[in-house]
Design a protein around this motif. Structure first.
Motif, PDB file in Angstrom:
ATOM      1  N   ASN A 139       0.831  -1.201   0.000  1.00 11.38           N
ATOM      2  CA  ASN A 139       0.000   0.000   0.000  1.00 11.38           C
ATOM      3  C   ASN A 139       0.868   1.254   0.000  1.00 11.38           C
ATOM      4  N   ILE A 140       1.904   1.238   0.829  1.00 19.48           N
ATOM      5  CA  ILE A 140       2.771   2.414   0.921  1.00 19.48           C
ATOM      6  C   ILE A 140       3.664   2.538  -0.310  1.00 19.48           C
ATOM      7  N   ALA A 141       4.147   1.412  -0.801  1.00 23.03           N
ATOM      8  CA  ALA A 141       5.070   1.430  -1.937  1.00 23.03           C
ATOM      9  C   ALA A 141       4.369   1.713  -3.265  1.00 23.03           C
ATOM     10  N   TYR A 142       3.059   1.580  -3.296  1.00 22.79           N
ATOM     11  CA  TYR A 142       2.317   1.692  -4.564  1.00 22.79           C
ATOM     12  C   TYR A 142       2.561   3.023  -5.280  1.00 22.79           C
ATOM     13  N   GLY A 143       2.380   4.123  -4.570  1.00 29.13           N
ATOM     14  CA  GLY A 143       2.525   5.434  -5.201  1.00 29.13           C
ATOM     15  C   GLY A 143       3.916   5.668  -5.760  1.00 29.13           C
ATOM     16  N   PRO A 144       4.956   5.485  -4.965  1.00 28.74           N
ATOM     17  CA  PRO A 144       6.309   5.670  -5.508  1.00 28.74           C
ATOM     18  C   PRO A 144       6.592   4.774  -6.707  1.00 28.74           C
ATOM     19  N   ARG A 145       6.063   3.563  -6.698  1.00 28.01           N
ATOM     20  CA  ARG A 145       6.313   2.655  -7.816  1.00 28.01           C
ATOM     21  C   ARG A 145       5.633   3.127  -9.094  1.00 28.01           C
ATOM     22  N   VAL A 146       4.344   3.456  -9.008  1.00 27.66           N
ATOM     23  CA  VAL A 146       3.609   3.802 -10.230  1.00 27.66           C
ATOM     24  C   VAL A 146       4.026   5.157 -10.790  1.00 27.66           C
ATOM     25  N   THR A 147       4.539   6.035  -9.938  1.00 24.94           N
ATOM     26  CA  THR A 147       4.994   7.333 -10.437  1.00 24.94           C
ATOM     27  C   THR A 147       6.457   7.324 -10.857  1.00 24.94           C
ATOM     28  N   GLY A 148       7.115   6.178 -10.668  1.00 21.56           N
ATOM     29  CA  GLY A 148       8.527   6.093 -11.051  1.00 21.56           C
ATOM     30  C   GLY A 148       9.443   6.894 -10.154  1.00 21.56           C
ATOM     31  N   MET A 149       9.032   7.108  -8.935  1.00 16.13           N
ATOM     32  CA  MET A 149       9.843   7.892  -8.008  1.00 16.13           C
ATOM     33  C   MET A 149      11.156   7.173  -7.705  1.00 16.13           C
ATOM     34  N   LYS A 150      12.243   7.893  -7.769  1.00 16.92           N
ATOM     35  CA  LYS A 150      13.546   7.310  -7.500  1.00 16.92           C
ATOM     36  C   LYS A 150      13.788   7.279  -5.994  1.00 16.92           C
ATOM     37  N   VAL A 151      13.985   6.099  -5.457  1.00 12.64           N
ATOM     38  CA  VAL A 151      14.252   5.941  -4.026  1.00 12.64           C
ATOM     39  C   VAL A 151      15.450   5.032  -3.852  1.00 12.64           C
ATOM     40  N   ASP A 152      16.258   5.327  -2.860  1.00 12.99           N
ATOM     41  CA  ASP A 152      17.426   4.494  -2.581  1.00 12.99           C
ATOM     42  C   ASP A 152      17.019   3.166  -1.964  1.00 12.99           C
ATOM     43  N   SER A 153      16.010   3.200  -1.103  1.00 13.74           N
ATOM     44  CA  SER A 153      15.554   1.992  -0.426  1.00 13.74           C
ATOM     45  C   SER A 153      14.056   2.090  -0.191  1.00 13.74           C
ATOM     46  N   MET A 154      13.302   1.195  -0.836  1.00 10.97           N
ATOM     47  CA  MET A 154      11.858   1.212  -0.630  1.00 10.97           C
ATOM     48  C   MET A 154      11.520   0.833   0.812  1.00 10.97           C
ATOM     49  N   GLN A 186      -6.592   2.731  12.106  1.00 11.08           N
ATOM     50  CA  GLN A 186      -5.288   2.362  11.543  1.00 11.08           C
ATOM     51  C   GLN A 186      -5.315   2.444  10.019  1.00 11.08           C
ATOM     52  N   GLN A 187      -6.416   2.025   9.420  1.00  9.91           N
ATOM     53  CA  GLN A 187      -6.533   2.123   7.967  1.00  9.91           C
ATOM     54  C   GLN A 187      -6.445   3.581   7.506  1.00  9.91           C
ATOM     55  N   GLN A 188      -7.063   4.487   8.251  1.00  6.82           N
ATOM     56  CA  GLN A 188      -6.997   5.886   7.833  1.00  6.82           C
ATOM     57  C   GLN A 188      -5.585   6.425   7.971  1.00  6.82           C
ATOM     58  N   ARG A 189      -4.874   6.021   9.035  1.00  7.89           N
ATOM     59  CA  ARG A 189      -3.473   6.443   9.157  1.00  7.89           C
ATOM     60  C   ARG A 189      -2.605   5.800   8.083  1.00  7.89           C
ATOM     61  N   LEU A 190      -2.969   4.580   7.672  1.00  4.03           N
ATOM     62  CA  LEU A 190      -2.269   3.949   6.559  1.00  4.03           C
ATOM     63  C   LEU A 190      -2.462   4.769   5.285  1.00  4.03           C
ATOM     64  N   CYS A 191      -3.677   5.249   5.066  1.00  4.36           N
ATOM     65  CA  CYS A 191      -3.941   6.066   3.881  1.00  4.36           C
ATOM     66  C   CYS A 191      -3.174   7.386   3.930  1.00  4.36           C
ATOM     67  N   ILE A 192      -3.007   7.925   5.132  1.00  2.24           N
ATOM     68  CA  ILE A 192      -2.180   9.128   5.272  1.00  2.24           C
ATOM     69  C   ILE A 192      -0.726   8.795   4.955  1.00  2.24           C
ATOM     70  N   ALA A 193      -0.254   7.653   5.463  1.00  2.00           N
ATOM     71  CA  ALA A 193       1.112   7.225   5.158  1.00  2.00           C
ATOM     72  C   ALA A 193       1.291   7.009   3.665  1.00  2.00           C
ATOM     73  N   ARG A 194       0.312   6.410   3.017  1.00  2.00           N
ATOM     74  CA  ARG A 194       0.376   6.190   1.574  1.00  2.00           C
ATOM     75  C   ARG A 194       0.455   7.512   0.829  1.00  2.00           C
ATOM     76  N   THR A 195      -0.249   8.517   1.341  1.00  2.00           N
ATOM     77  CA  THR A 195      -0.214   9.839   0.714  1.00  2.00           C
ATOM     78  C   THR A 195       1.150  10.490   0.867  1.00  2.00           C
ATOM     79  N   ILE A 196       1.721  10.451   2.063  1.00  2.00           N
ATOM     80  CA  ILE A 196       2.989  11.148   2.263  1.00  2.00           C
ATOM     81  C   ILE A 196       4.174  10.381   1.685  1.00  2.00           C
ATOM     82  N   ALA A 197       3.963   9.122   1.298  1.00  2.00           N
ATOM     83  CA  ALA A 197       5.056   8.341   0.707  1.00  2.00           C
ATOM     84  C   ALA A 197       5.541   8.946  -0.601  1.00  2.00           C
ATOM     85  N   THR A 198       4.677   9.647  -1.318  1.00  2.00           N
ATOM     86  CA  THR A 198       5.093  10.273  -2.577  1.00  2.00           C
ATOM     87  C   THR A 198       5.676  11.662  -2.354  1.00  2.00           C
TER      88      THR A 198
END
Length: 295
Positions: A139-154, A186-198
């Protein structure tokens, strides 16, 4: 921490007294009348759904590292305005937006601006928690992956996002488990985490606590106030006590009915520091709403 891109590719017995005892931050009285460093601005914003004029001539400024609350009765256009701020209304058939919405001075509705890029920089958390049918990690990795965000460590990015959403200690030993196994809060905080991951600059929240119990709501409110140091946050809420507790500034909307059709068009009545708006509103309609006379 967010970065700034150059371009895109419930009513109390005594409402006013109770609200004022919970206004967030004793230093709000020192805030200037308008945000000195607006990250986003809406200028003469009008929204139409087909022939229906949903929102009329809204002007707003959203300050850096501030929380702005949009309040008002149902049908006043506050969620419509919120969705305009990252072009979510593009996904609604028949929707049309006129006027400007600028992000660091750039109109996000200009020809050639990619709405996907807009949503990368201006993330959104919805009313009902909506985790993907994937593991917590994915869930958290989804956004960075689909947008092609460059990360040193997922792995590090996922941990950082979960820590930012105050969820890491609760899920660090079950990252491969389904996100559906988490509680609603917890799900709502997960969604916040998913948002800030990008790594956005702005976080939009559309009634993020409406489906949560009081304890989970308190956790989300505490989290919003922590995130304010790194992000600009704009929240729609029906809970005036929540607006008073967490926001720096508040915009009050109402709706005006067309005498011919009965259609209700949303209007911005007043925008001010939260402390000022709740203690000394400049418009009678605002006073009537926060005192429970209507809405």
């Amino acid at each position: 921490m967010a970065t700034t891109p150059a371009t895109f590719s419930t009513r109390p017995k005594d409402p006013q007294e109770d609200l004022m005892t919970s206004v967030a931050g004793e230093d709000q009285g020192t805030l200037p009348e308008l945000p000195p460093e607006p990250v986003m601005e809406a200028n003469k914003l009008n929204v139409f759904y087909g022939d229906f004029h949903a929102v009329h001539d809204v002007d707003l400024r959203f300050g850096k590292n501030e929380i702005t609350a949009l309040i008002g009765p149902s049908g006043c256009g506050k969620s419509t305005v919120l969705r305009c701020l990252n072009r979510m209304n593009d996904l609604v058939a028949g929707a049309r937006v006129e006027g400007e919405v600028t992000y660091h001075g750039k109109n996000i509705y200009d020809r050639g601006v990619d709405p996907i890029a807009v949503r990368t920089h201006i993330g959104m958390v919805f009313q009902k928690p909506n985790p993907f049918p994937k593991s917590i990690f994915d869930n958290i990795a989804y956004g960075p992956r689909v947008t092609g965000m460059k990360v040193d460590s997922m792995d590090d990015l996922v941990e950082q996002a979960l820590r930012g959403a105050a969820l890491w200690d609760e899920v660090k030993d079950k990252l491969k488990q389904s996100a559906y196994g988490l509680s609603g809060g917890q799900q709502q905080r997960l969604c916040i985490a998913r948002t800030i991951a990008t790594r956005p600059d702005v976080i939009l929240m559309d009634e993020p606590c409406s489906a949560l119990d009081p304890i989970a709501t308190s956790r989300i409110e505490d989290l919003m106030m922590e995130l304010r140091s790194d992000y600009t946050i704009i929240i729609v809420t029906h809970n005036m006590q929540q607006a008073a507790r967490v926001s720096d500034r508040t915009a009050f909307f109402t709706a005006k009915a067309d005498e011919t059709t009965g259609n209700r068009t949303g209007l911005l009545v007043e925008f001010d520091r939260t402390k000022t708006l709740f203690s000394n509103p400049s418009d009678r309609r605002t006073e009537d709403y926060i005192s429970g006379r209507f809405g």
